[in-house]
Scaffold this motif. Structure first.
Motif, short mmCIF file in Angstrom:
data_model
loop_
_atom_site.label_atom_id
_atom_site.label_comp_id
_atom_site.label_asym_id
_atom_site.label_seq_id
_atom_site.Cartn_x
_atom_site.Cartn_y
_atom_site.Cartn_z
N CYS A 191 -9.16 -19.51 -5.06
CA CYS A 191 -8.68 -20.37 -3.98
C CYS A 191 -9.74 -20.35 -2.87
CB CYS A 191 -7.33 -19.90 -3.45
SG CYS A 191 -6.64 -20.97 -2.15
N TYR A 192 -10.06 -21.54 -2.34
CA TYR A 192 -11.15 -21.64 -1.36
C TYR A 192 -10.74 -22.59 -0.25
CZ TYR A 192 -15.57 -23.35 0.61
OH TYR A 192 -16.57 -23.74 1.45
N ARG A 193 -11.05 -22.18 1.00
CA ARG A 193 -10.93 -23.08 2.15
C ARG A 193 -12.23 -23.01 2.94
NH1 ARG A 193 -5.70 -24.24 5.99
NH2 ARG A 193 -6.55 -26.18 6.88
N ARG A 194 -12.90 -24.15 3.05
CA ARG A 194 -14.22 -24.19 3.66
C ARG A 194 -14.17 -23.70 5.11
NH1 ARG A 194 -17.10 -29.85 3.38
NH2 ARG A 194 -16.90 -29.32 1.15
N GLY A 195 -15.11 -22.77 5.42
CA GLY A 195 -15.18 -22.23 6.77
C GLY A 195 -14.11 -21.22 7.10
N HIS A 196 -13.26 -20.86 6.12
CA HIS A 196 -12.17 -19.93 6.38
C HIS A 196 -12.21 -18.72 5.44
CE1 HIS A 196 -10.83 -23.57 8.40
NE2 HIS A 196 -9.90 -22.88 9.03
N PHE A 197 -12.05 -18.94 4.14
CA PHE A 197 -11.95 -17.78 3.24
C PHE A 197 -12.26 -18.17 1.80
CE2 PHE A 197 -7.69 -19.65 3.39
CZ PHE A 197 -7.38 -19.77 2.05
N VAL A 198 -12.60 -17.12 1.06
CA VAL A 198 -12.63 -17.13 -0.41
C VAL A 198 -11.56 -16.16 -0.86
CG1 VAL A 198 -13.93 -16.35 -2.43
CG2 VAL A 198 -15.02 -17.83 -0.74
N LEU A 199 -10.66 -16.60 -1.74
CA LEU A 199 -9.58 -15.75 -2.23
C LEU A 199 -9.80 -15.46 -3.70
CD1 LEU A 199 -5.81 -16.00 -1.38
CD2 LEU A 199 -6.52 -15.72 -3.76
N GLU A 200 -9.85 -14.18 -4.03
CA GLU A 200 -9.99 -13.73 -5.41
C GLU A 200 -8.72 -13.02 -5.83
OE1 GLU A 200 -11.46 -13.06 -9.18
OE2 GLU A 200 -12.16 -14.42 -7.61
N ALA A 201 -8.04 -13.56 -6.84
CA ALA A 201 -6.75 -13.03 -7.27
C ALA A 201 -6.90 -12.23 -8.56
CB ALA A 201 -5.74 -14.16 -7.48
N LYS A 202 -6.14 -11.16 -8.66
CA LYS A 202 -6.09 -10.31 -9.85
C LYS A 202 -4.65 -9.90 -10.13
CE LYS A 202 -10.57 -10.14 -10.49
NZ LYS A 202 -11.18 -10.79 -11.66
N LYS A 203 -4.43 -9.43 -11.34
CA LYS A 203 -3.17 -8.78 -11.68
C LYS A 203 -3.53 -7.54 -12.50
CE LYS A 203 1.03 -7.81 -11.76
NZ LYS A 203 1.59 -7.20 -10.54
N LEU A 204 -3.70 -6.42 -11.77
CA LEU A 204 -4.16 -5.19 -12.40
C LEU A 204 -3.00 -4.47 -13.08
CD1 LEU A 204 -6.44 -3.95 -9.48
CD2 LEU A 204 -7.13 -5.22 -11.52
N LYS A 205 -3.32 -3.86 -14.22
CA LYS A 205 -2.30 -3.11 -14.96
C LYS A 205 -2.17 -1.67 -14.47
CE LYS A 205 -2.91 -5.85 -19.18
NZ LYS A 205 -3.23 -5.81 -20.64
N ALA A 206 -3.21 -1.15 -13.82
CA ALA A 206 -3.16 0.24 -13.33
C ALA A 206 -2.16 0.36 -12.18
CB ALA A 206 -4.55 0.68 -12.87
N GLY A 207 -1.61 1.56 -12.04
CA GLY A 207 -0.69 1.81 -10.94
C GLY A 207 -1.36 1.69 -9.59
N SER A 208 -0.59 1.33 -8.55
CA SER A 208 -1.17 1.06 -7.23
C SER A 208 -1.69 2.31 -6.54
CB SER A 208 -0.12 0.37 -6.35
OG SER A 208 1.03 1.19 -6.21
N HIS A 209 -1.36 3.51 -7.04
CA HIS A 209 -1.82 4.75 -6.40
C HIS A 209 -2.83 5.48 -7.29
CE1 HIS A 209 1.09 4.36 -3.18
NE2 HIS A 209 2.02 4.11 -4.08
N THR A 210 -3.50 4.75 -8.16
CA THR A 210 -4.46 5.37 -9.06
C THR A 210 -5.88 4.94 -8.72
OG1 THR A 210 -4.32 3.56 -10.66
CG2 THR A 210 -2.74 5.37 -10.90
#
Length: 383
Positions: free
Chosen positions: A83-102
Motif C-alpha cells: 500500500c502506497y500514498r505519495r508523500g506520506h508512507f509505504v506500507l509493508e504487510a505481513k502475516k507471520l506464523k511465529a508468536g508475537s513474543h519470540t
C-alpha cells in the motif's frame, strides 16, 4: 454549548465502539497475508475516517503500486508495494506464523522494515521519498518508522524505539488514532524539528511579552500615574506578572518544577527592569533563537542568583550607613590576603594600618566561595 458537549460525547462513544469492533474482528486472524492485508488496511482507513486506496493513472494512493529496482550490475527487477500514498508512507504487510513474543517474530518484522525501505528508495526520483514506512503484521501490530529528510536515508523508530510498535489493542486509544490520521493526512506535522521550531517561536514570543510587561512595571502601557508609583508597588506588580508567565512556561515545559519554594522573593529583571524600551524584548527573542530555551533558562537562574547577592550587599551597606550614630571600633573591614589555592578563613580581629571605622552591628565577614553563592541563590525562585 450543552448540545455541542453532548454531540462530542456521543462521537467519542461511537469512535470507541468502532475501535472495539475493529479489534475484535481482527484479533487472532490466522489467514495468509494475501487473504487479509488489503481488507485490514481498508478497515483501518474506515476506523480513522480516511479515504480507501484506489488505483488512478497517477498511482499516488493505491494497493500493489509497481516499482522498479535498479541493481549495481545495471540489471533491473520489478516489485510491488502493498500500500502506497505519495508523500506520506509505504506500507509493508505481513502475516507471520511465529508468536508475537519470540525472536523469530522480531526478525520477521525487521526483514519487512528493510523491504519497505527498499521500496521507498526504488520510487521515481520526481515523487520523492515518503517520510514514513509502516510495517503491519495483520491482526497483531503496526510498527512506525520515519525519515523526515525525505532523502531515502535510514528510517528510525517513531516516536522512539520504546513506543513505535503499536499493538492491535492500542488502536482504541485516541492519541494513537490521531497519530495514524496525521500520517495519512499531514505527516510533516509529526516532524520533531518542526515541532521544536514552533515551541521556540512560542517561547520567544512569551519572553518578549514578559520583557515588555516588566519594562512597563508589570502593566500593559506605562502612563504618568504608573511612573509615579512607589518601588514597592512596582515590585509587587512585577512579581504577579512573572507568576502568570511562569505558569505558561510550565505548560510548554512539563519538566519544570510545579511549585515554587518562595514565590514572593524575586530578583533580577523583576527588581531591575531594562532602561531602554524594547531592548529586553528583542534580546529575549534573540537569545531563545540562538541558544534554545533550556540554556536560556539556566542562564536566567544564574543571573538571578548573582543579582540576589548584589541586592543583599546593597541592603547591608544601607543598614551600615543608617547606623552611623552607633559606637564604632577601628578594625580592618577587608579579609587578609591569602595565597592562591588556600582555604578561606575569617580575618583576624587585630587592627591593621589601613583600618577604617565600621559599625559594631555590621554584618560579620563571610567567605565569598562558590558554595556560598549557591546557598544564596537558593532564595531565588526557580524558573
Amino acid at each position: 454549548m450543552g448540545a455541542h458537549n453532548t454531540a462530542t460525547g456521543a462521537s467519542a462513544l461511537v469512535d470507541s465502539a468502532a475501535a472495539q469492533d475493529f479489534i475484535a474482528r481482527w484479533s487472532g486472524t490466522t489467514a495468509s497475508e494475501l487473504a487479509t492485508a488489503q481488507s485490514f488496511v481498508i478497515d483501518l482507513c474506515a476506523l480513522l475516517g480516511m479515504a480507501k486506496p484506489h488505483p488512478t493513472p497517477e498511482q499516488d494512493y493505491m494497493f500493489e503500486r509497481p516499482v522498479t529496482f535498479t541493481h549495481g550490475d545495471g540489471s533491473t527487477s520489478a516489485g510491488r508495494i502493498d500500500c502506497y500514498r505519495r508523500g506520506h508512507f509505504v506500507l509493508e504487510a505481513k502475516k507471520l506464523k511465529a508468536g508475537s513474543h519470540t525472536k523469530g517474530f522480531d526478525d520477521g518484522l525487521l526483514r519487512a522494515r528493510s523491504q519497505g525501505e527498499a521500496y521507498a528508495r526504488a520510487l521515481p526520483a520526481h515523487e520523492g521519498r515518503p517520510p514514513f514506512v509502516l510495517v503491519v503484521d495483520v491482526g497483531t501490530v503496526i510498527e512506525v518508522y520515519a525519515e523526515f529528510s525525505k532523502t531515502g536515508g535510514t528510517y528510525t523508530p517513531y516516536p522512539d524505539p520504546r513506543s513505535h510498535r503499536l499493538q492491535l489493542a492500542d488502536l482504541a486509544r485516541p492519541e494513537v488514532q490521531d497519530r495514524l490520521r496525521r500520517i495519512w493526512q499531514d505527516p510533516d506535522s509529526l516532524n520533531p524539528a518542526r515541532i521544536s521550531a514552533q515551541v521556540t517561536r512560542d517561547v520567544a514570543a512569551l519572553l518578549a511579552q514578559l520583557a515588555k510587561s516588566l519594562e512597563n512595571g508589570g502593566n500593559g502601557v506605562e502612563s504618568g500615574h504608573n511612573r509615579r508609583r512607589t518601588d514597592a508597588h512596582q515590585s509587587s506588580a512585577s512579581s504577579s506578572c512573572i507568576g502568570t508567565y511562569l505558569t505558561r512556561f510550565r505548560r510548554l515545559f512539563p519538566c519544570l518544577p510545579k511549585t515554587s519554594s518562595c514565590p514572593g522573593q524575586l530578583s533580577g529583571p523583576a527588581a531591575n527592569p531594562p532602561r531602554r524600551p524594547g531592548h529586553a524584548a528583542a534580546h529575549a527573542a534573540h537569545s531563545v533563537g540562538r541558544h534554545g530555551p533550556g540554556r536560556l533558562l539556566r542562564r536566567a537562574g544564574q543571573r538571578s542568583a548573582a543579582l540576589q547577592l548584589a541586592s543583599c550587599s546593597r541592603a547591608q551597606s544601607k543598614t551600615a550607613t543608617a547606623c552611623g550614630s552607633l559606637p564604632h571600633r577601628s578594625t580592618c573591614s577587608l579579609p587578609p590576603r591569602r595565597p592562591t589555592g588556600a582555604r578561606s578563613s575569617p580575618p583576624s580581629s587585630a587592627p591593621c594600618s589601613n583600618a577604617r571605622s565600621t559599625p559594631l552591628n555590621a554584618t560579620p565577614w563571610a567567605p565569598t566561595t562558590r558554595s556560598a553563592a549557591r546557598a544564596s541563590s537558593a532564595w531565588c525562585c526557580p524558573l
